[in-house]
Motif scaffolding. Structure first.
Motif, PDB file in Angstrom:
ATOM      1  N   ALA A 121       0.837  -1.199   0.000  1.00  0.00           N
ATOM      2  CA  ALA A 121       0.000   0.000   0.000  1.00  0.00           C
ATOM      3  C   ALA A 121       0.877   1.257   0.000  1.00  0.00           C
ATOM      4  CB  ALA A 121      -0.937  -0.007   1.201  1.00  0.00           C
ATOM      5  N   ASP A 122       1.906   1.264   0.824  1.00  0.00           N
ATOM      6  CA  ASP A 122       2.837   2.395   0.857  1.00  0.00           C
ATOM      7  C   ASP A 122       3.545   2.555  -0.486  1.00  0.00           C
ATOM      8  OD1 ASP A 122       2.229   3.017   3.471  1.00  0.00           O
ATOM      9  OD2 ASP A 122       4.005   2.036   4.303  1.00  0.00           O
ATOM     10  N   TYR A 123       3.969   1.456  -1.056  1.00  0.00           N
ATOM     11  CA  TYR A 123       4.686   1.446  -2.335  1.00  0.00           C
ATOM     12  C   TYR A 123       3.828   2.032  -3.452  1.00  0.00           C
ATOM     13  CZ  TYR A 123       7.710  -0.653  -5.963  1.00  0.00           C
ATOM     14  OH  TYR A 123       8.557  -0.878  -7.026  1.00  0.00           O
ATOM     15  N   LEU A 124       2.531   1.703  -3.445  1.00  0.00           N
ATOM     16  CA  LEU A 124       1.608   2.195  -4.468  1.00  0.00           C
ATOM     17  C   LEU A 124       0.951   3.525  -4.080  1.00  0.00           C
ATOM     18  CD1 LEU A 124      -0.174  -1.144  -5.432  1.00  0.00           C
ATOM     19  CD2 LEU A 124       1.499   0.137  -6.798  1.00  0.00           C
ATOM     20  N   ASN A 125       1.201   3.970  -2.857  1.00  0.00           N
ATOM     21  CA  ASN A 125       0.609   5.208  -2.349  1.00  0.00           C
ATOM     22  C   ASN A 125      -0.920   5.139  -2.343  1.00  0.00           C
ATOM     23  OD1 ASN A 125       0.812   7.746  -1.188  1.00  0.00           O
ATOM     24  ND2 ASN A 125       0.695   8.788  -3.153  1.00  0.00           N
ATOM     25  N   VAL A 126      -1.438   4.017  -1.839  1.00  0.00           N
ATOM     26  CA  VAL A 126      -2.872   3.817  -1.668  1.00  0.00           C
ATOM     27  C   VAL A 126      -3.116   3.346  -0.236  1.00  0.00           C
ATOM     28  CG1 VAL A 126      -3.241   3.235  -4.098  1.00  0.00           C
ATOM     29  CG2 VAL A 126      -2.878   1.401  -2.443  1.00  0.00           C
ATOM     30  N   SER A 127      -4.364   3.359   0.183  1.00  0.00           N
ATOM     31  CA  SER A 127      -4.679   2.897   1.539  1.00  0.00           C
ATOM     32  C   SER A 127      -4.657   1.367   1.591  1.00  0.00           C
ATOM     33  CB  SER A 127      -6.057   3.404   1.974  1.00  0.00           C
ATOM     34  OG  SER A 127      -7.073   2.743   1.246  1.00  0.00           O
ATOM     35  N   VAL A 128      -4.431   0.855   2.781  1.00  0.00           N
ATOM     36  CA  VAL A 128      -4.482  -0.593   2.993  1.00  0.00           C
ATOM     37  C   VAL A 128      -5.882  -1.098   2.660  1.00  0.00           C
ATOM     38  CG1 VAL A 128      -4.392  -2.400   4.756  1.00  0.00           C
ATOM     39  CG2 VAL A 128      -2.605  -0.656   4.672  1.00  0.00           C
ATOM     40  N   ASP A 129      -6.904  -0.335   3.043  1.00  0.00           N
ATOM     41  CA  ASP A 129      -8.284  -0.741   2.759  1.00  0.00           C
ATOM     42  C   ASP A 129      -8.532  -0.878   1.255  1.00  0.00           C
ATOM     43  OD1 ASP A 129      -8.916  -0.851   5.447  1.00  0.00           O
ATOM     44  OD2 ASP A 129      -9.773   1.159   5.497  1.00  0.00           O
ATOM     45  N   ALA A 130      -7.998   0.046   0.470  1.00  0.00           N
ATOM     46  CA  ALA A 130      -8.161  -0.040  -0.982  1.00  0.00           C
ATOM     47  C   ALA A 130      -7.494  -1.297  -1.511  1.00  0.00           C
ATOM     48  CB  ALA A 130      -7.571   1.193  -1.665  1.00  0.00           C
ATOM     49  N   LEU A 131      -6.293  -1.578  -1.036  1.00  0.00           N
ATOM     50  CA  LEU A 131      -5.568  -2.770  -1.492  1.00  0.00           C
ATOM     51  C   LEU A 131      -6.315  -4.047  -1.117  1.00  0.00           C
ATOM     52  CD1 LEU A 131      -2.949  -3.518  -2.964  1.00  0.00           C
ATOM     53  CD2 LEU A 131      -1.833  -3.622  -0.732  1.00  0.00           C
ATOM     54  N   ILE A 132      -6.880  -4.082   0.069  1.00  0.00           N
ATOM     55  CA  ILE A 132      -7.652  -5.253   0.508  1.00  0.00           C
ATOM     56  C   ILE A 132      -8.899  -5.423  -0.364  1.00  0.00           C
ATOM     57  CG2 ILE A 132      -9.055  -6.190   2.389  1.00  0.00           C
ATOM     58  CD1 ILE A 132      -6.911  -4.977   4.319  1.00  0.00           C
ATOM     59  N   GLU A 133      -9.583  -4.334  -0.669  1.00  0.00           N
ATOM     60  CA  GLU A 133     -10.756  -4.400  -1.560  1.00  0.00           C
ATOM     61  C   GLU A 133     -10.365  -4.911  -2.940  1.00  0.00           C
ATOM     62  OE1 GLU A 133     -14.189  -4.078  -1.439  1.00  0.00           O
ATOM     63  OE2 GLU A 133     -13.678  -4.260   0.680  1.00  0.00           O
ATOM     64  N   TRP A 134      -9.274  -4.382  -3.478  1.00  0.00           N
ATOM     65  CA  TRP A 134      -8.805  -4.844  -4.794  1.00  0.00           C
ATOM     66  C   TRP A 134      -8.511  -6.339  -4.748  1.00  0.00           C
ATOM     67  CZ3 TRP A 134      -4.572  -0.589  -5.837  1.00  0.00           C
ATOM     68  CH2 TRP A 134      -5.207   0.629  -6.073  1.00  0.00           C
ATOM     69  N   ARG A 135      -7.927  -6.789  -3.633  1.00  0.00           N
ATOM     70  CA  ARG A 135      -7.596  -8.213  -3.492  1.00  0.00           C
ATOM     71  C   ARG A 135      -8.864  -9.048  -3.490  1.00  0.00           C
ATOM     72  NH1 ARG A 135      -3.832  -8.248   1.002  1.00  0.00           N
ATOM     73  NH2 ARG A 135      -5.495  -8.720   2.455  1.00  0.00           N
ATOM     74  N   LYS A 136      -9.882  -8.605  -2.748  1.00  0.00           N
ATOM     75  CA  LYS A 136     -11.158  -9.336  -2.695  1.00  0.00           C
ATOM     76  C   LYS A 136     -11.812  -9.398  -4.072  1.00  0.00           C
ATOM     77  CE  LYS A 136     -12.329  -8.048   2.037  1.00  0.00           C
ATOM     78  NZ  LYS A 136     -13.216  -7.184   2.832  1.00  0.00           N
ATOM     79  N   GLU A 137     -11.701  -8.305  -4.817  1.00  0.00           N
ATOM     80  CA  GLU A 137     -12.328  -8.203  -6.137  1.00  0.00           C
ATOM     81  C   GLU A 137     -11.440  -8.749  -7.255  1.00  0.00           C
ATOM     82  OE1 GLU A 137     -13.130  -4.039  -6.380  1.00  0.00           O
ATOM     83  OE2 GLU A 137     -14.635  -4.105  -4.793  1.00  0.00           O
ATOM     84  N   ARG A 138     -10.231  -9.180  -6.895  1.00  0.00           N
ATOM     85  CA  ARG A 138      -9.266  -9.715  -7.872  1.00  0.00           C
ATOM     86  C   ARG A 138      -8.967  -8.713  -8.987  1.00  0.00           C
ATOM     87  NH1 ARG A 138      -8.352 -13.329  -4.349  1.00  0.00           N
ATOM     88  NH2 ARG A 138      -8.731 -15.514  -4.733  1.00  0.00           N
ATOM     89  N   ARG A 139      -8.816  -7.422  -8.622  1.00  0.00           N
ATOM     90  CA  ARG A 139      -8.505  -6.428  -9.632  1.00  0.00           C
ATOM     91  C   ARG A 139      -7.220  -5.664  -9.362  1.00  0.00           C
ATOM     92  NH1 ARG A 139     -10.738  -1.025  -8.939  1.00  0.00           N
ATOM     93  NH2 ARG A 139     -11.546  -0.822  -6.838  1.00  0.00           N
TER      94      ARG A 139
END
Length: 70
Positions: A23-41
């Motif tokens: 998340a830090d590397y991509l400059n996004v929130s952890v929550d966004a990364l977790i959502e993307w993971r759940k949605e496989r996107r």
């Protein structure tokens, strides 16, 4: 282009990143990364259990490159 954080351990690049590091590397929130993971996107990830998730730096970079917008 997004600014990427250099993540190292004892001066050596880290090949596998935690969710927080990614998340830090991509400059996004952890929550966004977790959502993307759940949605496989989001970036591909390695998961050996519900509590162990890692992202390979090369996969994160490839995903970011594929999602560049002109």
């Amino acid at each position: 282009a997004a600014m990427r954080v250099s993540i190292t351990r004892r001066g050596e690049p880290v090949d596998y990143l935690t969710t927080l590091q990614t998340a830090d590397y991509l400059n996004v929130s952890v929550d966004a990364l977790i959502e993307w993971r759940k949605e496989r996107r989001g970036p591909m990830f390695v998961q050996s259990s519900s509590r162990f998730v890692r992202y390979r730096r090369a996969d994160v970079d490839a995903w970011a490159d594929e999602n560049l917008v002109n």
